[in-house]
Write a protein that holds these residues in place. Sequence first.
Motif, PDB file in Angstrom:
ATOM      1  N   ASN A  12       0.811  -1.221   0.000  1.00  0.00           N
ATOM      2  CA  ASN A  12       0.000   0.000   0.000  1.00  0.00           C
ATOM      3  C   ASN A  12       0.837   1.260   0.000  1.00  0.00           C
ATOM      4  O   ASN A  12       0.509   2.228  -0.680  1.00  0.00           O
ATOM      5  N   PRO A  23      -6.165  -2.351  -2.296  1.00  0.00           N
ATOM      6  CA  PRO A  23      -5.100  -3.114  -2.948  1.00  0.00           C
ATOM      7  C   PRO A  23      -5.520  -3.694  -4.301  1.00  0.00           C
ATOM      8  O   PRO A  23      -6.612  -4.225  -4.448  1.00  0.00           O
ATOM      9  N   ASP A  24      -4.650  -3.530  -5.281  1.00  0.00           N
ATOM     10  CA  ASP A  24      -4.816  -4.031  -6.651  1.00  0.00           C
ATOM     11  C   ASP A  24      -6.015  -3.437  -7.385  1.00  0.00           C
ATOM     12  O   ASP A  24      -6.442  -3.957  -8.411  1.00  0.00           O
TER      13      ASP A  24
END
Length: 88
Positions: A51, A80-81
Amino acid sequence: AWAGMGGEGLAADAAWPQVDPALLVEDEVTIAVQVKGKLRDTITVAKGAANDQLEALALASENVQRSIAGAPVRKVIVVPDRLVNIVV
């Protein structure tokens, strides 16, 4: 054309290619970077990036810096992602 590619016999009689599951796994993702809820840039990073790395890359973007225009950053939300959202 089939014989030129090294095929033998009829193309209709040839076997289907085999699937390699290892080649189907994505190792990079494209992440949206938003400022005040509006898309300002996208960054491509390795899947599973930390992060703090995503936050640093998003804040370093020229488009993001132009959108912030020197205003203090109050909060950075990282999914995330998927997404980095910067609140000024």
